[in-house]
Scaffold this motif. Sequence first.
Motif, PDB file in Angstrom:
ATOM      1  N   ASN A   7       0.841  -1.192   0.000  1.00  0.00           N
ATOM      2  CA  ASN A   7       0.000   0.000   0.000  1.00  0.00           C
ATOM      3  C   ASN A   7       0.876   1.241   0.000  1.00  0.00           C
ATOM      4  O   ASN A   7       1.327   1.710   1.030  1.00  0.00           O
ATOM      5  CB  ASN A   7      -0.938   0.001   1.202  1.00  0.00           C
ATOM      6  CG  ASN A   7      -1.987   1.078   1.097  1.00  0.00           C
ATOM      7  OD1 ASN A   7      -1.735   2.152   0.568  1.00  0.00           O
ATOM      8  ND2 ASN A   7      -3.159   0.786   1.588  1.00  0.00           N
ATOM      9  N   ARG A   9       0.106   4.334  -0.717  1.00  0.00           N
ATOM     10  CA  ARG A   9      -0.478   5.563  -0.165  1.00  0.00           C
ATOM     11  C   ARG A   9      -0.127   5.668   1.312  1.00  0.00           C
ATOM     12  O   ARG A   9       0.399   6.665   1.770  1.00  0.00           O
ATOM     13  CB  ARG A   9      -1.985   5.584  -0.346  1.00  0.00           C
ATOM     14  CG  ARG A   9      -2.593   6.860   0.209  1.00  0.00           C
ATOM     15  CD  ARG A   9      -4.103   6.905   0.158  1.00  0.00           C
ATOM     16  NE  ARG A   9      -4.629   6.388  -1.070  1.00  0.00           N
ATOM     17  CZ  ARG A   9      -5.751   5.678  -1.153  1.00  0.00           C
ATOM     18  NH1 ARG A   9      -6.435   5.405  -0.084  1.00  0.00           N
ATOM     19  NH2 ARG A   9      -6.182   5.232  -2.296  1.00  0.00           N
ATOM     20  N   ASP A  56      -4.197   0.710  -4.323  1.00  0.00           N
ATOM     21  CA  ASP A  56      -2.910   1.364  -4.592  1.00  0.00           C
ATOM     22  C   ASP A  56      -1.797   0.403  -4.995  1.00  0.00           C
ATOM     23  O   ASP A  56      -0.638   0.597  -4.646  1.00  0.00           O
ATOM     24  CB  ASP A  56      -2.447   2.197  -3.397  1.00  0.00           C
ATOM     25  CG  ASP A  56      -2.982   3.605  -3.441  1.00  0.00           C
ATOM     26  OD1 ASP A  56      -3.343   4.069  -4.532  1.00  0.00           O
ATOM     27  OD2 ASP A  56      -3.022   4.249  -2.382  1.00  0.00           O
TER      28      ASP A  56
END
Length: 133
Positions: A7, A9, A56
């Motif tokens: 991930n 982000r 993401d």
Amino acid sequence: MGIICYNTRVSSIFGLHPKGWVPVAKDMTLAVLFDLYGELLSPRQREIFSGYYNDDCSLSELSADFGITRQGALQTIQTAEHKLREWDEKLGFFSILMNTRRLAGEIVENAKTLPENDTAKTIIALAKEIETL
């Protein structure tokens, strides 16, 4: 098949991305279009698009998860983006949704000027519920 990705982000916010770069901002209008029309995409397009926009995942992660090249993952995402935009041009649900939310916000603001009673509270509560659509 579940998508396994890093991930970016969350990790970039905390400075944990292994390569030290921050991901490019994505057009989040497409995420709303996906919510509206995503079920019209093929299952594979849905999974790859969702992995890219919602989870993401990078193109490399998607290509590894789906056994395709990075270019194949990118083409799948671009095809899905094109289809979502095309369907919205024809059906127009995105603008209807945005106008509904805007009007609901205006109703809330105008209802706040009413004398405080049960009717005003009900109007505000209903308009706020519409805003979350």
